[in-house]
Design a protein around this motif. Structure first.
Motif, PDB file in Angstrom:
ATOM      1  N   THR A  11       0.871  -1.011   0.123  1.00 30.43           N
ATOM      2  CA  THR A  11      -0.008  -0.092  -0.072  1.00 30.43           C
ATOM      3  C   THR A  11       0.862   1.137  -0.073  1.00 30.43           C
ATOM      4  OG1 THR A  11      -1.921   1.034   1.121  1.00 30.43           O
ATOM      5  CG2 THR A  11      -0.283   0.012   2.540  1.00 30.43           C
ATOM      6  N   GLU A  12       0.324   2.464  -0.267  1.00 28.01           N
ATOM      7  CA  GLU A  12       0.848   3.834  -0.256  1.00 28.01           C
ATOM      8  C   GLU A  12       1.168   4.180   1.057  1.00 28.01           C
ATOM      9  OE1 GLU A  12      -0.786   7.798  -0.963  1.00 28.01           O
ATOM     10  OE2 GLU A  12      -0.251   6.906  -3.018  1.00 28.01           O
ATOM     11  N   VAL A  13       2.568   4.302   1.491  1.00 32.50           N
ATOM     12  CA  VAL A  13       2.906   4.617   2.927  1.00 32.50           C
ATOM     13  C   VAL A  13       3.449   5.938   3.150  1.00 32.50           C
ATOM     14  CG1 VAL A  13       2.776   2.060   3.623  1.00 32.50           C
ATOM     15  CG2 VAL A  13       4.946   3.320   2.886  1.00 32.50           C
ATOM     16  N   TRP A  14       3.803   6.671   2.077  1.00 32.40           N
ATOM     17  CA  TRP A  14       4.792   7.891   2.021  1.00 32.40           C
ATOM     18  C   TRP A  14       4.351   8.904   3.089  1.00 32.40           C
ATOM     19  CZ3 TRP A  14       3.237  12.784   0.873  1.00 32.40           C
ATOM     20  CH2 TRP A  14       2.082  13.059   0.261  1.00 32.40           C
ATOM     21  N   ARG A  15       2.965   9.075   3.307  1.00 32.93           N
ATOM     22  CA  ARG A  15       2.475  10.226   4.427  1.00 32.93           C
ATOM     23  C   ARG A  15       2.910   9.625   5.689  1.00 32.93           C
ATOM     24  NH1 ARG A  15      -0.703  14.311   2.330  1.00 32.93           N
ATOM     25  NH2 ARG A  15      -1.798  14.050   0.551  1.00 32.93           N
ATOM     26  N   LEU A  16       2.628   8.502   6.106  1.00 33.02           N
ATOM     27  CA  LEU A  16       3.030   7.757   7.266  1.00 33.02           C
ATOM     28  C   LEU A  16       4.353   7.831   7.316  1.00 33.02           C
ATOM     29  CD1 LEU A  16       2.263   6.164   9.764  1.00 33.02           C
ATOM     30  CD2 LEU A  16       1.997   4.186   8.584  1.00 33.02           C
ATOM     31  N   GLU A  17       5.286   7.431   6.454  1.00 32.93           N
ATOM     32  CA  GLU A  17       6.686   7.347   6.594  1.00 32.93           C
ATOM     33  C   GLU A  17       7.103   8.864   6.886  1.00 32.93           C
ATOM     34  OE1 GLU A  17      10.603   6.547   4.099  1.00 32.93           O
ATOM     35  OE2 GLU A  17       8.505   6.553   3.005  1.00 32.93           O
ATOM     36  N   LEU A  18       6.574   9.965   6.279  1.00 36.23           N
ATOM     37  CA  LEU A  18       7.107  11.281   6.303  1.00 36.23           C
ATOM     38  C   LEU A  18       6.647  11.864   7.927  1.00 36.23           C
ATOM     39  CD1 LEU A  18       6.511  12.980   3.106  1.00 36.23           C
ATOM     40  CD2 LEU A  18       8.604  12.520   4.061  1.00 36.23           C
ATOM     41  N   SER A  19       5.423  11.398   8.235  1.00 35.28           N
ATOM     42  CA  SER A  19       4.972  11.743   9.676  1.00 35.28           C
ATOM     43  C   SER A  19       5.789  11.130  10.758  1.00 35.28           C
ATOM     44  CB  SER A  19       3.490  11.503   9.702  1.00 35.28           C
ATOM     45  OG  SER A  19       2.999  11.662  11.202  1.00 35.28           O
ATOM     46  N   ALA A  20       6.178   9.715  10.490  1.00 33.77           N
ATOM     47  CA  ALA A  20       7.273   9.214  11.530  1.00 33.77           C
ATOM     48  C   ALA A  20       8.458   9.570  11.354  1.00 33.77           C
ATOM     49  CB  ALA A  20       7.130   7.591  10.784  1.00 33.77           C
ATOM     50  N   LEU A  21       8.962  10.172  10.191  1.00 33.31           N
ATOM     51  CA  LEU A  21      10.504  10.869  10.305  1.00 33.31           C
ATOM     52  C   LEU A  21      10.391  12.267  11.104  1.00 33.31           C
ATOM     53  CD1 LEU A  21      11.232   9.981   6.684  1.00 33.31           C
ATOM     54  CD2 LEU A  21      12.463   9.179   8.789  1.00 33.31           C
ATOM     55  N   GLN A  22       9.076  12.965  10.887  1.00 35.85           N
ATOM     56  CA  GLN A  22       8.947  14.018  11.655  1.00 35.85           C
ATOM     57  C   GLN A  22       8.916  13.841  13.106  1.00 35.85           C
ATOM     58  OE1 GLN A  22       5.572  16.161  10.477  1.00 35.85           O
ATOM     59  NE2 GLN A  22       5.783  17.617  12.144  1.00 35.85           N
ATOM     60  N   CYS A  23       8.145  13.010  13.580  1.00 32.25           N
ATOM     61  CA  CYS A  23       8.152  12.666  14.856  1.00 32.25           C
ATOM     62  C   CYS A  23       9.508  12.118  15.320  1.00 32.25           C
ATOM     63  CB  CYS A  23       7.062  11.587  15.223  1.00 32.25           C
ATOM     64  SG  CYS A  23       6.815  10.746  16.953  1.00 32.25           S
ATOM     65  N   LEU A  24      10.206  11.399  14.499  1.00 33.38           N
ATOM     66  CA  LEU A  24      11.493  10.928  15.102  1.00 33.38           C
ATOM     67  C   LEU A  24      12.348  12.082  15.374  1.00 33.38           C
ATOM     68  CD1 LEU A  24      13.611   8.751  15.392  1.00 33.38           C
ATOM     69  CD2 LEU A  24      14.061   8.788  12.971  1.00 33.38           C
ATOM     70  N   GLY A  25      12.346  12.920  14.289  1.00 36.76           N
ATOM     71  CA  GLY A  25      13.129  14.242  14.444  1.00 36.76           C
ATOM     72  C   GLY A  25      12.731  15.098  15.776  1.00 36.76           C
ATOM     73  N   HIS A  26      11.574  15.259  16.183  1.00 38.11           N
ATOM     74  CA  HIS A  26      11.132  16.057  17.345  1.00 38.11           C
ATOM     75  C   HIS A  26      11.636  15.267  18.384  1.00 38.11           C
ATOM     76  CE1 HIS A  26       9.294  19.553  15.528  1.00 38.11           C
ATOM     77  NE2 HIS A  26       8.705  18.845  14.697  1.00 38.11           N
ATOM     78  N   ALA A  27      11.534  13.952  18.550  1.00 37.49           N
ATOM     79  CA  ALA A  27      11.922  13.059  19.628  1.00 37.49           C
ATOM     80  C   ALA A  27      13.877  13.514  19.888  1.00 37.49           C
ATOM     81  CB  ALA A  27      11.662  11.668  19.358  1.00 37.49           C
ATOM     82  N   LEU A  28      14.154  13.518  18.705  1.00 38.04           N
ATOM     83  CA  LEU A  28      15.551  13.732  18.609  1.00 38.04           C
ATOM     84  C   LEU A  28      16.061  15.230  19.136  1.00 38.04           C
ATOM     85  CD1 LEU A  28      16.807  11.873  15.330  1.00 38.04           C
ATOM     86  CD2 LEU A  28      17.274  11.285  17.607  1.00 38.04           C
ATOM     87  N   CYS A  29      15.235  15.954  18.717  1.00 38.39           N
ATOM     88  CA  CYS A  29      15.502  17.681  19.336  1.00 38.39           C
ATOM     89  C   CYS A  29      15.211  17.621  20.684  1.00 38.39           C
ATOM     90  CB  CYS A  29      14.378  18.506  18.645  1.00 38.39           C
ATOM     91  SG  CYS A  29      14.825  18.862  16.805  1.00 38.39           S
ATOM     92  N   ALA A  30      14.226  16.716  21.299  1.00 36.51           N
ATOM     93  CA  ALA A  30      13.970  16.731  22.648  1.00 36.51           C
ATOM     94  C   ALA A  30      15.027  16.133  23.681  1.00 36.51           C
ATOM     95  CB  ALA A  30      12.737  16.042  22.991  1.00 36.51           C
TER      96      ALA A  30
END
Length: 193
Positions: free
Chosen positions: A60-79
Motif C-alpha cells: 500500500t501507499e505509505v509515504w504520508r505515514l513515513e514522513l509523519s514518522a520521520l517528523q516524529c523521530l526528528g522531534h524526539a531527537l530534538c527533545a
C-alpha cells in the motif's frame, strides 16, 4: 495513554495493508510520549513504525505515514538535544514532501536550527509562507520565531511573537498543554532580561 495501549493491542490483530491503522496508532503514541517528556521512548516507537513500513510498502501507499514518522523521530531527537540529526532528517525529506507533510518538516527544521544556535536561519525559515496549520499546531511557528528573536537579542519583537503564540495556543489548546508552558516560560525569560 491507557486507551492508546488498548487500541494498539486491538489493532495488533490486523494484517496486510490494514496494519497502517496500527502504525498510525503507534505513531500517535510516540507523539504523546514526546509531550509527556519521554522522547527516548518516542524515538524507539518512531523507529519501530519506520521499520514496519519497510514491510508494508509493497502492499500500500505509505509515504504520508513515513514522513509523519520521520517528523516524529526528528522531534524526539530534538527533545534529546540531537539537533543535527533532526536537521538531516528534515532537509533530506523536504524535497519529496508537499503540503502538510512539508509544513511539518519545515517546523522540524526550524526547531533543529534554533537548537543548534542558528537562530537567524531559524527565523528566516519560520517566515516562509505555510498553509494554515491544524489547531493542534497552534502557536508553534510564532513560538519558534519568538525563541529565535529572543536569542538574537530582539526582546520587543520576541515578546510580540510570544504573545501571538500565547493567543493562538489559548484559542485551541488546553491550558496544561506543554506549548502553553513553553510560551509562558519564554515570556518570563524575556521579562527578566
Amino acid at each position: 495513554m491507557a486507551e492508546q495501549e488498548t487500541l494498539i493491542e486491538d489493532l495488533e490483530q490486523l494484517d496486510g495493508a490494514n496494519r497502517r491503522l496500527l502504525l498510525w496508532a503507534r505513531l500517535n503514541r510516540a507523539w504523546v510520549l514526546i509531550d509527556e517528556g519521554r522522547p527516548g521512548e518516542a524515538e524507539v516507537e518512531a523507529l519501530v513504525v519506520l521499520r514496519s513500513l519497510t514491510r508494508l510498502a509493497h502492499l500500500t501507499e505509505v509515504w504520508r505515514l513515513e514522513l509523519s514518522a520521520l517528523q516524529c523521530l526528528g522531534h524526539a531527537l530534538c527533545a534529546q538535544d540531537e539537533y543535527q540529526e533532526a536537521e538531516t532528517i528534515a532537509r533530506g525529506n523536504l524535497p519529496r514532501a508537499e503540503q502538510q507533510p512539508a509544513t511539518g518538516l519545515h517546523r522540524l527544521l526550524i526547531r533543529s536550527l534554533s537548537g543548534q544556535g542558528r537562530h537567524e536561519e531559524a527565523l528566516t525559515e519560520s517566515r516562509r509562507t505555510f498553509p494554515e496549520l491544524p489547531p493542534s499546531d497552534s502557536g508553534e511557528l510564532e513560538l519558534a520565531r519568538a525563541v529565535a528573536l529572543h536569542a538574537l537579542g530582539r526582546p520587543g519583537e520576541a515578546e510580540t511573537e510570544a504573545r501571538r503564540a500565547l493567543a493562538a495556543c489559548e484559542r485551541y489548546l488546553h491550558p496544561a498543554h506543554p506549548r502553553v508552558g513553553e510560551v509562558h516560560a519564554l515570556l518570563a525569560r524575556i521579562a527578566s532580561a
